[in-house]
Design a protein around this motif. Structure first.
Motif, mmCIF file in Angstrom:
data_model
loop_
_atom_site.group_PDB
_atom_site.id
_atom_site.type_symbol
_atom_site.label_atom_id
_atom_site.label_comp_id
_atom_site.label_asym_id
_atom_site.label_seq_id
_atom_site.Cartn_x
_atom_site.Cartn_y
_atom_site.Cartn_z
ATOM 1 N N LEU A 286 -5.705 2.297 -2.223
ATOM 2 C CA LEU A 286 -5.817 1.961 -0.810
ATOM 3 C C LEU A 286 -4.973 2.888 0.054
ATOM 4 O O LEU A 286 -4.001 3.488 -0.404
ATOM 5 N N THR A 287 -5.356 2.994 1.320
ATOM 6 C CA THR A 287 -4.567 3.715 2.308
ATOM 7 C C THR A 287 -4.035 2.720 3.330
ATOM 8 O O THR A 287 -4.457 1.560 3.373
ATOM 9 N N ILE A 288 -3.119 3.184 4.174
ATOM 10 C CA ILE A 288 -2.497 2.291 5.146
ATOM 11 C C ILE A 288 -3.532 1.694 6.095
ATOM 12 O O ILE A 288 -3.332 0.601 6.646
ATOM 13 N N ASP A 289 -4.666 2.364 6.276
ATOM 14 C CA ASP A 289 -5.735 1.832 7.128
ATOM 15 C C ASP A 289 -6.382 0.594 6.529
ATOM 16 O O ASP A 289 -7.099 -0.139 7.216
ATOM 17 N N ASP A 290 -6.140 0.354 5.237
ATOM 18 C CA ASP A 290 -6.718 -0.805 4.559
ATOM 19 C C ASP A 290 -5.807 -2.031 4.605
ATOM 20 O O ASP A 290 -6.142 -3.071 4.028
ATOM 21 N N ILE B 212 0.834 -1.212 0.000
ATOM 22 C CA ILE B 212 0.000 0.000 0.000
ATOM 23 C C ILE B 212 0.862 1.252 0.000
ATOM 24 O O ILE B 212 0.590 2.211 -0.727
ATOM 25 N N GLU B 213 1.911 1.250 0.805
ATOM 26 C CA GLU B 213 2.779 2.433 0.874
ATOM 27 C C GLU B 213 3.406 2.738 -0.480
ATOM 28 O O GLU B 213 3.548 3.906 -0.864
ATOM 29 N N LEU B 214 3.779 1.693 -1.217
ATOM 30 C CA LEU B 214 4.458 1.887 -2.496
ATOM 31 C C LEU B 214 3.517 1.788 -3.691
ATOM 32 O O LEU B 214 3.960 1.945 -4.832
ATOM 33 N N LYS B 215 2.234 1.493 -3.432
ATOM 34 C CA LYS B 215 1.240 1.353 -4.501
ATOM 35 C C LYS B 215 1.649 0.260 -5.490
ATOM 36 O O LYS B 215 1.526 0.402 -6.715
ATOM 37 N N VAL B 216 2.138 -0.845 -4.953
ATOM 38 C CA VAL B 216 2.584 -1.979 -5.764
ATOM 39 C C VAL B 216 1.518 -3.076 -5.711
ATOM 40 O O VAL B 216 1.028 -3.413 -4.627
ATOM 41 N N PRO B 217 1.129 -3.659 -6.849
ATOM 42 C CA PRO B 217 0.147 -4.741 -6.832
ATOM 43 C C PRO B 217 0.685 -5.982 -6.119
ATOM 44 O O PRO B 217 1.893 -6.248 -6.126
#
Length: 234
Positions: free
Chosen positions: A204-208, A159-164
């Motif tokens: 997504l955000t880190i909360d997810d 999520i932090e790096l927006k990597v699948p």
């Protein structure tokens, strides 16, 4: 595996000396895994939910029931990649070369060491290197093995790096070679590996992170239950 490791060792050692050669070290690892498995009658059959574009960077998350899972992932990922694994692998006879160079050891007993390992993994992802992480963190002790809870690290990082993330279900490797093979031995056979479609994380955000972890766990668990290999000896 030991035989072909030592035959390929001069080439692998050469490729391990500089980071720009790591992609060649990964190619040699694939050759090593393919040839050593073939010689003992073990093959890998991959079932794809949809084609994977290996020009992209991913976090690959397989379940873990056998040392064959490592070979299976080495053969699956066609791009430059690295594994994250327990620190003990730094001292393994056939793993030390990789975990002192291309792969990333994790000392789970130290929060600071774990943080440094995940920071290194994030740097690799930034540089376009796919990271393979077993989210159970270890092979379960019970036999037949159950799917254990997943650690949060891979999902927060994705999520932090927006990597699948690509969930991977190893269906039956434990029946051919459970854990390291010491207790139940091994036998020839076909390892069935189901490659699920990538899960995008850009929205997504880190909360997810917990929800993403649970989603990947459910995907793998459902595929295991669908094939029901864990509950039968057939």
């Amino acid at each position: 595996m030991g035989l072909f490791y030592f035959l390929l060792w001069p080439l692998m050692f050469y490729c391990s000396r500089k980071p720009q050669r790591y992609k060649h070290l990964n190619r040699l690892r694939r050759i090593w895994g393919l040839v050593s498995s073939f010689c003992v009658g073990i093959r890998y059959h991959y079932h794809f939910e949809e084609p994977v574009d290996w020009s992209k960077t991913y976090i690959v998350c397989p379940n873990h029931t056998s040392n064959l899972d490592i070979t299976a992932m080495s053969l699956l990922v066609k791009s430059n990649c690295c594994f994250m694994g327990k620190e003990e692998l730094v001292e393994g006879i056939v793993t030390r070369l990789f975990f002192r160079t291309v792969d990333i050891p994790v000392n789970r007993g130290s929060k600071m060491a774990s943080f440094r390992a995940f920071k290194l993994a994030m740097d690799r992802l930034h540089n376009g290197i796919t990271v393979i992480i077993f989210p159970e963190a270890t092979i379960p002790d019970n036999y037949p093995p159950d799917l254990h809870q997943f650690k949060n690290g891979p999902f927060r990082m994705a999520i932090e790096l927006k990597v699948p993330i690509i969930p991977i279900t190893s269906i039956n490797t434990w029946k051919i070679f459970w854990d390291d093979g010491h207790k139940y031995g091994s036998k020839p056979g076909v390892c069935d590996i189901f490659v699920h479609k990538p899960i995008e994380t850009a929205h997504l955000t880190i909360d997810d992170a917990d929800a993403l972890r649970d989603e990947v766990h459910a995907i793998i668990n459902n595929k295991i239950n669908e094939h029901d290999h864990r509950r039968t000896n057939s």
